[in-house]
Design an enzyme around this catalytic site. Sequence first.
Site: not given
Ligand code: INI
Length: 159
Positions: A57, A128, A89, A59, A82-83, A23, A87
């Site tokens: 992230a 970063r 969440h 997982e 994660v931005i 991601f 999202t």
């Molecule tokens: N996962 C990320 O690593 N970064 C993000 O910004 C992100 N957003 O934006 O939702 C994100 N979502 C996916 C999450 O990590 C899982 O892979 C997904 O929910 C399936 O379990």
Amino acid sequence: MKTIEGQLTPVQDAEYVIIASRFNHFITDRLLSGALDGFSRHGVPEKCLTLVWVPGAWEIPVAARRLAESKRYSAIVCLGCVIRGSTDHYEHVSSEAAKGMAQVALSSGIPVINAVLATHNLEQAIERAGSKQGNKGFEAACTAIEMTGLLSAIGKAKP
Ligand code: INI
């Protein structure tokens, strides 16, 4: 006074595993380059590195746990991004990932290095991941080497 600290010289035969999340791979690819550079510049040969990809992230902790349980690695480097903008969440994903990594480190005794960026926007993430603020992947590799050395030194220290 005795001082115990890890060095940036890798412990012989140490094996490191990198967990990278796909991601926001525009950023995580750069964190990965930084981590590989960090290991290579400090003399860790590629044969001592394993790369594991996860979807996001969220997982990372479960993969980290399984890798820790395998007892094959001296340290686990976690790369993600994660931005907030992308999202609702955001808080949930980033804080659960951080809690999960900490939990794996404490329960296994294996250093789990947190290079999961949690930023308000893409620009901060770019800063970063190899620009203004350095590369958190590079720093994570250095931390993994140092912590492996530290734990080994603590193990050898006389009571
Ligand atoms: N996962 C990320 O690593 N970064 C993000 O910004 C992100 N957003 O934006 O939702 C994100 N979502 C996916 C999450 O990590 C899982 O892979 C997904 O929910 C399936 O379990």
